[in-house]
Design a protein around this motif. Sequence first.
Motif, short mmCIF file in Angstrom:
data_model
loop_
_atom_site.label_atom_id
_atom_site.label_comp_id
_atom_site.label_asym_id
_atom_site.label_seq_id
_atom_site.Cartn_x
_atom_site.Cartn_y
_atom_site.Cartn_z
N LEU A 139 -84.93 -9.79 -23.36
CA LEU A 139 -84.83 -9.87 -21.79
C LEU A 139 -86.32 -9.85 -21.24
O LEU A 139 -86.68 -10.72 -20.44
CB LEU A 139 -83.81 -9.32 -21.26
N CYS A 140 -87.00 -8.68 -21.65
CA CYS A 140 -88.11 -8.60 -20.92
C CYS A 140 -89.15 -9.37 -21.17
O CYS A 140 -90.12 -9.96 -20.58
CB CYS A 140 -88.65 -7.13 -21.40
N ARG A 141 -89.20 -10.04 -22.57
CA ARG A 141 -90.29 -11.03 -23.01
C ARG A 141 -89.99 -12.19 -22.08
O ARG A 141 -91.10 -12.86 -22.01
CB ARG A 141 -89.79 -11.25 -24.64
N ASP A 142 -88.99 -12.65 -21.73
CA ASP A 142 -88.70 -13.79 -21.12
C ASP A 142 -88.95 -13.73 -19.43
O ASP A 142 -89.22 -14.76 -18.87
CB ASP A 142 -87.57 -14.64 -21.39
N ARG A 143 -88.45 -12.73 -19.21
CA ARG A 143 -88.65 -12.34 -17.62
C ARG A 143 -88.70 -10.82 -17.44
O ARG A 143 -87.62 -9.94 -17.74
CB ARG A 143 -87.48 -13.01 -17.09
N LYS A 144 -89.92 -10.28 -16.91
CA LYS A 144 -90.11 -8.97 -16.90
C LYS A 144 -89.03 -8.34 -15.65
O LYS A 144 -89.23 -8.93 -14.61
CB LYS A 144 -91.52 -8.36 -16.48
N PRO A 145 -87.99 -7.67 -16.01
CA PRO A 145 -87.33 -7.22 -14.85
C PRO A 145 -87.64 -6.12 -14.08
O PRO A 145 -88.75 -5.37 -14.42
CB PRO A 145 -85.92 -6.71 -15.68
N GLU A 146 -87.07 -5.95 -13.02
CA GLU A 146 -87.24 -4.71 -12.02
C GLU A 146 -86.68 -3.38 -12.53
O GLU A 146 -87.13 -2.38 -12.29
CB GLU A 146 -86.88 -5.27 -10.72
N MET A 147 -85.54 -3.81 -13.15
CA MET A 147 -84.44 -2.70 -13.55
C MET A 147 -83.68 -3.27 -14.53
O MET A 147 -83.38 -4.35 -14.84
CB MET A 147 -83.57 -2.33 -12.44
N ILE A 148 -83.43 -2.32 -15.51
CA ILE A 148 -82.58 -2.51 -16.65
C ILE A 148 -81.68 -1.27 -16.86
O ILE A 148 -82.41 -0.12 -16.88
CB ILE A 148 -83.06 -2.79 -18.04
N SER A 149 -80.39 -1.50 -16.82
CA SER A 149 -79.51 -0.01 -16.88
C SER A 149 -78.60 -0.47 -18.25
O SER A 149 -78.29 -1.50 -18.45
CB SER A 149 -78.76 0.05 -15.81
N TRP A 150 -78.34 0.82 -19.11
CA TRP A 150 -77.47 0.84 -20.08
C TRP A 150 -76.19 1.29 -19.86
O TRP A 150 -76.32 2.60 -19.28
CB TRP A 150 -78.04 1.31 -21.29
N PHE A 151 -74.97 0.44 -19.83
CA PHE A 151 -73.75 1.05 -19.53
C PHE A 151 -72.86 0.86 -20.73
O PHE A 151 -72.43 -0.13 -21.37
CB PHE A 151 -72.94 0.31 -18.54
N CYS A 152 -72.58 2.14 -21.67
CA CYS A 152 -71.94 2.07 -22.84
C CYS A 152 -70.74 3.01 -22.95
O CYS A 152 -70.86 3.86 -22.19
CB CYS A 152 -72.97 2.70 -23.92
N ASP A 153 -69.85 2.42 -23.78
CA ASP A 153 -68.70 3.36 -23.74
C ASP A 153 -68.80 4.71 -24.41
O ASP A 153 -69.66 4.79 -25.15
CB ASP A 153 -67.75 2.52 -24.63
N ARG A 154 -68.06 5.43 -23.72
CA ARG A 154 -68.24 7.21 -23.97
C ARG A 154 -67.64 7.36 -25.28
O ARG A 154 -66.43 7.27 -25.53
CB ARG A 154 -67.83 7.80 -23.14
N ASP A 155 -68.21 7.67 -26.54
CA ASP A 155 -67.77 7.95 -27.71
C ASP A 155 -68.44 9.04 -28.48
O ASP A 155 -69.43 9.65 -27.97
CB ASP A 155 -67.28 6.81 -28.71
N SER A 156 -68.07 9.19 -29.72
CA SER A 156 -68.85 10.09 -30.52
C SER A 156 -70.36 9.83 -30.79
O SER A 156 -71.19 10.84 -30.79
CB SER A 156 -68.16 10.36 -32.00
N MET A 157 -70.51 8.70 -30.59
CA MET A 157 -72.08 8.45 -30.82
C MET A 157 -72.88 8.95 -29.72
O MET A 157 -74.07 9.07 -29.54
CB MET A 157 -72.25 6.40 -31.02
N ILE A 158 -72.26 8.37 -28.47
CA ILE A 158 -72.90 8.73 -27.23
C ILE A 158 -73.02 10.34 -26.88
O ILE A 158 -74.15 10.74 -26.32
CB ILE A 158 -72.21 8.37 -25.97
N ASN A 159 -72.01 11.00 -27.39
CA ASN A 159 -71.98 12.55 -27.09
C ASN A 159 -72.74 13.34 -28.22
O ASN A 159 -73.17 14.56 -27.91
CB ASN A 159 -70.60 12.88 -27.07
N TYR A 160 -73.09 12.66 -29.25
CA TYR A 160 -73.77 13.48 -30.52
C TYR A 160 -75.14 14.23 -29.93
O TYR A 160 -75.90 13.36 -29.61
CB TYR A 160 -73.98 12.57 -31.51
N CYS A 161 -75.06 15.42 -30.27
CA CYS A 161 -76.20 16.16 -29.99
C CYS A 161 -76.83 15.86 -28.53
O CYS A 161 -77.69 15.60 -28.16
CB CYS A 161 -77.54 15.92 -31.02
N ASP A 162 -75.98 16.15 -27.53
CA ASP A 162 -76.35 15.93 -26.08
C ASP A 162 -76.91 14.51 -25.90
O ASP A 162 -77.93 14.62 -25.02
CB ASP A 162 -77.24 17.06 -25.76
N SER A 163 -76.23 13.68 -26.21
CA SER A 163 -76.66 12.20 -26.09
C SER A 163 -78.07 12.09 -26.80
O SER A 163 -78.77 11.31 -25.82
CB SER A 163 -76.56 11.92 -24.71
N LEU A 164 -78.24 12.48 -27.92
CA LEU A 164 -79.62 11.87 -28.85
C LEU A 164 -79.75 10.57 -28.80
O LEU A 164 -81.16 10.17 -28.64
CB LEU A 164 -79.39 12.63 -30.11
#
Length: 331
Positions: A182-207
């Motif tokens: 996305l950045c390569r074609d249009r440098k954004p002002e903001m990007i946010s990551w919204f991901c489902d909360r599961d064991s991957m996300i919680n592992y080691c304090d969200s490593l």
Amino acid sequence: MIEPSEFASCFIETFDKSALKIFRSWLAKKPATTKWIIAGDFALRDKSRPGDCFAFSIIPYDLFPADFAEEVRQNLPRDLKDSKTLGANAAAWLRDSRHFHMLIPMRQDRAFYSNGDMKPRDVIQESLALTVAALISAERGDEQIRRFKAAIQKTKANSFNVGLFTDLTLLALYLAIISLILCRDRKPEMISWFCDRDSMINYCDSLVWDYAINNFVGLAGLLDIDASGIIPGVAIPDSSTGKEVMWFDHYIRAADWLAGAIAAWDREANSLPGEQDKYVRVIEDVVTESDNTVILPVYLSKDGTLTITRLELTRESAGDDTPDGAVPSTS
């Protein structure tokens, strides 16, 4: 072990050769958008399914959260697991050109951390130790270093889950790579990551967020993509009441449906679960001949081979035993 730079280069090369035109056509329709959400959900490690899928939706931040939540409530109010079918309005919303979906099917026997005769656990330990040394040398924050050191300790336990750590690593790569496309074609002002909360996300304090942001910054330099001044934001549940509340669940609704349907599809047999037609509806009414969805299967073999392709679905007249005939082609 596959180096992140090699993985990113291979992914982007495949994307550019097979999907860049459709992505740029979609992006050109949003010339004023400068703020983006990349929402992710995943269908992983379910032994009752023939495969896995990481699904991501690129969503312009052009509505207030409450307005977007209402839009989802009107069009796709329930998750895939709580639904029996996919209605016409819901399918139309998933195909709406306001959003762009990137679907990444994978085999369940994928092997990211492979290095000759070394055990995956040992490869992970070595990789983490090198990361910690680099962080200390760069004088990164103590908390980030603590999380990586805690991950090293986890690798020494008999219960250490190589598959979970592999998936965490892949998620951190996919988020960074998609953001940089996305950045390569249009440098954004903001990007946010919204991901489902599961064991991957919680592992080691969200490593995973440490990995993903390090990948984003490091790969931007290696790939010569201008991402200066951008540090992606991360959505976390609201814990103000003492209980985690997924206030952003509606943002990942599309990814939930797409990941679940792709993981349930046995592409070799061209078959889907027959007890409910929601899976067929997603494949045929949403992703087939879509101008806002690309499917990029990624194969990671045990010998360290990485293969990435583009899967395109077209409509074809079908016999009585094949519903509507979604026919795949690979490029």
